[in-house]
Write an enzyme that holds these catalytic residues in place. Structure first.
Site, PDB file in Angstrom:
ATOM      1  N   TRP A 142       0.837  -1.203   0.000  1.00 39.24           N
ATOM      2  CA  TRP A 142       0.000   0.000   0.000  1.00 39.24           C
ATOM      3  C   TRP A 142       0.871   1.252   0.000  1.00 39.24           C
ATOM      4  O   TRP A 142       0.531   2.261  -0.634  1.00 39.24           O
ATOM      5  CB  TRP A 142      -0.911   0.007   1.237  1.00 39.24           C
ATOM      6  CG  TRP A 142      -1.719   1.257   1.369  1.00 39.24           C
ATOM      7  CD1 TRP A 142      -2.940   1.514   0.799  1.00 39.24           C
ATOM      8  CD2 TRP A 142      -1.374   2.429   2.112  1.00 39.24           C
ATOM      9  NE1 TRP A 142      -3.374   2.770   1.146  1.00 39.24           N
ATOM     10  CE2 TRP A 142      -2.435   3.355   1.954  1.00 39.24           C
ATOM     11  CE3 TRP A 142      -0.286   2.790   2.897  1.00 39.24           C
ATOM     12  CZ2 TRP A 142      -2.423   4.609   2.551  1.00 39.24           C
ATOM     13  CZ3 TRP A 142      -0.274   4.043   3.488  1.00 39.24           C
ATOM     14  CH2 TRP A 142      -1.325   4.933   3.319  1.00 39.24           C
ATOM     15  N   HIS A 143       2.006   1.202   0.671  1.00 38.37           N
ATOM     16  CA  HIS A 143       2.867   2.381   0.751  1.00 38.37           C
ATOM     17  C   HIS A 143       3.529   2.699  -0.577  1.00 38.37           C
ATOM     18  O   HIS A 143       3.929   3.847  -0.806  1.00 38.37           O
ATOM     19  CB  HIS A 143       3.936   2.178   1.836  1.00 38.37           C
ATOM     20  CG  HIS A 143       3.410   2.366   3.221  1.00 38.37           C
ATOM     21  ND1 HIS A 143       2.747   1.382   3.900  1.00 38.37           N
ATOM     22  CD2 HIS A 143       3.449   3.446   4.047  1.00 38.37           C
ATOM     23  CE1 HIS A 143       2.398   1.834   5.094  1.00 38.37           C
ATOM     24  NE2 HIS A 143       2.807   3.077   5.208  1.00 38.37           N
ATOM     25  N   GLY A 144       3.688   1.719  -1.442  1.00 38.45           N
ATOM     26  CA  GLY A 144       4.291   2.018  -2.725  1.00 38.45           C
ATOM     27  C   GLY A 144       4.739   0.768  -3.446  1.00 38.45           C
ATOM     28  O   GLY A 144       4.888  -0.307  -2.850  1.00 38.45           O
TER      29      GLY A 144
END
Length: 479
Positions: A325-327
């Protein structure tokens, strides 16, 4: 338009003025218009189009789920809405990562395949409001809240500008009723909102940005530094990212309070956590609650027949997803996997924990608590290496060279960044910030007016004298 920019400092009072002079029935229009203007001011292609698409898809899916009497159809509508939002997120943010790894795999297997390089279309704020949209659909499906039938209020629920770029990730049941409440001027909310915003601005420009000067110098060229420099940069990044992210949350909460809207408190002194599980109850609270409710718990129920192994596997999967989700990068995936591994190991360790503490005579002692805080903090900092490093190779270099040092590199670096005493001041302020705004404010409230206002003026002077004048972006805006 960043919270720490002059443009936002001009935008916020204009938006508040427009909101207060608009009649009660039209206030949602004023807030929605301000939110869309705020998002459009980022001047990035496709931002408003993606927000509009997510809004329409989620609104329609929610209405259909609420009207459906068939459990099978409701389930199909839920997963159709979730899949549509997930597809939007993948196309906007993760497609380049997927294509790059597909190209590498094709090359490894010697498969002739021509895959052109791609760049992400847009990512600013998308992960936050898409996760919020997904939580809304789950809650409607589970009948935890009714579907919102007013498209304007629903659009405002997703687009409300204080929380649009970095959260908090708000649940419909928490935010939607507040958006519909009749507005009455509340001096206490306005005062607290301004203080919260100022506190956040102080943490951003005085603490996070100054720590960032040192951290970026090291992590952008890790091969030029050795052990002590790498250690200081890693610990510095732990405080930088906390000050940076929590400062945004403080400014978001402060901005929302002007409109009598209370957003979710996202941080609660995370570096005072006594375990990694406790850390996630204190860090990015709205996100960790999302991961817990919509990923971990369903997986745990699905795999409950595996006993502790099922719980451990559910934790590992949930945190791998949190990393992605963060990248779209392997560093984020490893970071999430490490936290999942920490939590999975604790599942098997927990039954013996109290027995061990009791046998050592440390149960409920300050020595044990201090030890737990130190161990947890260092485990979290170890994972931050993969989060911050530009590549997995850089992260491995940091870990493998932490015991070596480049002679004179650390002292030269500190001197090149400015006065040593100023850096020491920044570190002390960063450490003191873990005690939190609410406790500090409560302490000030119990003191006389002269002391309170002296502290307020000191903050203003500190921002002017020690703050970084250039508007630097927030770390979590890119997620």
């Amino acid at each position: 338009m960043l919270f720490n920019s002059i443009s936002y400092l001009l935008f916020l009072p204009v938006a508040y003025l427009l909101f207060t002079v608009t009649g009660e029935r039209g206030r949602w229009c004023a807030l929605l218009a301000a939110s869309l203007a705020f998002y459009a001011a980022l001047n990035a292609l496709h931002l408003l189009e993606v927000l509009g698409l997510v809004t329409v898809v989620t609104y329609g899916a929610g209405i259909c789920i609420g009207q459906s009497a068939s459990p099978t159809l409701k389930r199909a509508l839920l997963w159709s809405g979730i899949a549509a939002n997930a597809l939007i997120l993948v196309v906007m943010k993760y497609l380049p990562f997927l294509m790059e790894n597909l190209r590498s795999l094709a090359s490894l297997l010697a498969v002739p395949m021509s895959i052109p390089p791609m760049t992400a279309l847009v990512s600013i704020g998308v992960s936050y409001y898409i996760f919020q949209a997904m939580s809304y659909l789950f809650d409607v499906y589970l009948e935890l809240e009714p579907p919102e039938r007013h498209l304007g209020y629903f659009a405002l629920y997703l687009a409300f500008f204080p929380k649009l770029l970095q959260g908090p990730i708000e649940r419909g049941g928490d935010l939607l009723p507040q958006l519909k409440e009749r507005y009455e001027f509340n001096y206490a909310n306005v005062r607290l909102g301004i203080l919260l915003f100022a506190w956040g601005l102080f943490k951003k420009v005085v603490i996070a940005d100054r720590l960032g000067m040192y951290v970026d110098t090291v992590y952008n060229n890790v091969h030029g530094f050795g052990g002590l420099s790498l250690l200081l940069a890693t610990y510095g990044y732990a405080f930088q990212i906390y000050a940076d992210f929590s400062s945004y949350t403080d400014m978001a909460l402060g901005s929302a309070l002007l409109f009598n809207i209370r957003l979710t408190q996202n941080f609660n002194r995370p570096y005072m956590a006594t375990s990694v599980a406790d850390f996630w109850r204190r860090w990015h609270i709205s996100f960790s609650r999302w991961i817990l409710d919509y990923i971990f718990k369903p997986l745990q129920m699905q795999w409950r027949g595996w006993s502790n192994w099922g719980t451990a596997a559910a934790l590992l999967v949930a945190f791998l997803i949190s990393g992605l989700w963060h990248g779209a990068s392997w560093g984020f995936l490893v970071w999430g996997g490490l936290h999942g591994l920490y939590m999975a190991c604790s599942v098997f360790y927990r039954p013996y924990q109290k027995k061990l503490h009791r046998a050592l005579g440390l149960e409920k002692s300050w020595v044990l608590k201090t030890w737990q805080i130190l161990v947890t903090f260092n485990l979290v900092c170890f994972a931050w290496i993969f989060f911050r490093a530009s590549s997995l190779e850089d992260a491995i270099y940091v870990i493998s060279h932490v015991a070596s040092d480049v002679p004179g590199a650390t002292s030269k670096l500190l001197l090149s960044q400015g006065r040593l005493e100023l850096m020491a001041l920044v570190v002390l302020i960063a450490l003191s910030s873990i005690f939190g705004f609410q406790r500090s404010l409560a302490f000030l409230q119990s003191r006389n007016k002269i002391l309170r206002h002296s502290v307020y003026y000191l903050f203003v002077v500190s921002i002017v004298l020690f703050g970084i004048s250039e508007s630097t972006g927030f770390i979590y805006t890119g997620f």
